[in-house]
Every structure is written in structure tokens, then in C-alpha cells.
Design a protein around this motif. Structure first.
Motif, short mmCIF file in Angstrom:
data_model
loop_
_atom_site.label_atom_id
_atom_site.label_comp_id
_atom_site.label_asym_id
_atom_site.label_seq_id
_atom_site.Cartn_x
_atom_site.Cartn_y
_atom_site.Cartn_z
N LEU A 167 0.90 -1.24 0.07
CA LEU A 167 -0.07 0.01 -0.06
C LEU A 167 0.97 1.35 -0.19
O LEU A 167 1.98 1.24 0.51
N VAL A 168 0.21 2.40 -0.42
CA VAL A 168 1.12 3.48 -0.51
C VAL A 168 0.10 4.80 -0.02
O VAL A 168 -0.98 4.72 -0.28
N LEU A 169 0.61 5.61 0.88
CA LEU A 169 -0.14 6.49 1.64
C LEU A 169 0.53 7.95 0.92
O LEU A 169 1.62 7.98 1.00
N ARG A 170 -0.29 8.63 0.13
CA ARG A 170 0.03 10.03 -0.44
C ARG A 170 -1.00 10.82 -0.48
O ARG A 170 -2.04 10.57 -0.18
N VAL A 171 -0.74 12.16 -0.90
CA VAL A 171 -1.50 13.20 -0.99
C VAL A 171 -2.65 12.75 -2.08
O VAL A 171 -2.15 12.39 -3.23
N ARG A 172 -3.90 13.13 -2.01
CA ARG A 172 -4.91 13.04 -3.01
C ARG A 172 -4.45 13.54 -4.10
O ARG A 172 -3.97 14.82 -4.08
N ARG A 173 -4.90 13.33 -5.45
CA ARG A 173 -4.60 14.07 -6.68
C ARG A 173 -6.08 14.11 -7.40
O ARG A 173 -6.89 13.25 -7.17
N GLU A 174 -6.17 15.04 -8.31
CA GLU A 174 -7.36 15.08 -9.22
C GLU A 174 -7.48 13.86 -10.07
O GLU A 174 -8.59 13.38 -10.11
N GLU A 175 -6.73 13.19 -10.52
CA GLU A 175 -6.70 11.90 -11.24
C GLU A 175 -7.15 10.74 -10.31
O GLU A 175 -7.53 9.82 -10.93
N ASP A 176 -7.49 10.98 -9.04
CA ASP A 176 -7.80 10.01 -8.14
C ASP A 176 -9.41 10.16 -8.15
O ASP A 176 -10.18 9.21 -7.52
N ALA A 177 -9.98 10.99 -8.58
CA ALA A 177 -11.56 11.13 -8.62
C ALA A 177 -12.26 9.75 -9.10
O ALA A 177 -13.37 9.43 -8.13
#
Length: 149
Positions: free
Chosen positions: A57-67
Motif C-alpha cells: 500500500l502507498v499513503l500519499r496526497v490525494r490527486r485530481e486523477e484519483d476522482a
């Protein structure tokens, strides 16, 4: 002089000016400087580098591409999260709704008022964690919210 009593004890000028000798010692000194006069630590920006978690798993800042992936994850977990989530509009569970929410959260992140994070498992969103209502200065606090798939 008070009537029928002795005079009140007086202190010398140097004792009156010394904060360590005042009654209650409200303003103590540390190494010759008043405690309240010490500089505050530098405030760090709310930056977050991607972090690998156990199990790939990866914890990262949300991105617009994640919608799209966020809409799918929220739809998948709608019943599970309902007891803890506020009442959500139908738009919240769409890609457009998640894109709008992501943009709002990223704008708050740019202002150092929030850190919107997601937990990513391959191409899917497995959860999220947000630091919100960030208060800077001496208080240094935030609220933490999270959800897991």
C-alpha cells in the motif's frame, strides 16, 4: 502607616525589579531571558512525501486523477461508512463530485489548512486520511479523519 500597626516591609529597588523575586513568580526567566520571550519554533509547511506501507500500500496526497477511483471506493463502501459519515448527496458518489471535493481539499492544502491523503492499493483507493482544521502558531493542532475499504 496603618492605624495601630507596623509599617509594611519594603523591598529594595533591585528586588522589586527582579522578576524572580516577585510574588508568585509568574514570569520566570530561563538562561537570562523571560520564558514568554523565547522564539517559537519555525512553522513547517504541510508537505507530505509518499510513504510505502506494509502489503504494497502507498499513503500519499490525494490527486485530481484519483476522482474516479475515489468515487468507486466510496460507492463500494457507502453502506459500511454510513453510520459515521454525514448525510451525502448523490453527487458525492460520482466522479464529478469527487473531483470537486478533491479540488476543495487541495486548495485547503495549498493554504496549509489541510492534508488530504489516500491509501492506494495498485489502481484502487483502499482508504483515506485527512488532517483538517489545522491551527498553526502556539496551539499546533488538527483534526484527523480516516476511512478504510
Amino acid at each position: 502607616r496603618r492605624e495601630g500597626g507596623a509599617t509594611a516591609p519594603r523591598c529594595t529597588r533591585s528586588e522589586a525589579d527582579d522578576p524572580d523575586r516577585r510574588a508568585g513568580r509568574v514570569h520566570r526567566r530561563t538562561r537570562g531571558r523571560p520564558v514568554q520571550g523565547r522564539p517559537l519554533p519555525l512553522l513547517m509547511a504541510l508537505e507530505f512525501a509518499d510513504r510505502e506501507l506494509p502489503g504494497g500500500l502507498v499513503l500519499r496526497v490525494r490527486r485530481e486523477e484519483d476522482a474516479a477511483a475515489l468515487a468507486a471506493a466510496y460507492t463500494r463502501n457507502r453502506g459500511h461508512l454510513a453510520p459515521w459519515d454525514p448525510t451525502r448527496s448523490e453527487e458525492f458518489f460520482t466522479e464529478a463530485g469527487q473531483l470537486a471535493r478533491t479540488r476543495e481539499l487541495l486548495a485547503l492544502h495549498a493554504l496549509d489548512a489541510a492534508v488530504p491523503l489516500v491509501i492506494v492499493d495498485g489502481d484502487e483507493i483502499a482508504g483515506g486520511m485527512d488532517l483538517s482544521n489545522v491551527v498553526r502558531g502556539a496551539f499546533q493542532s488538527a483534526m484527523v479523519g480516516y476511512w478504510l475499504d
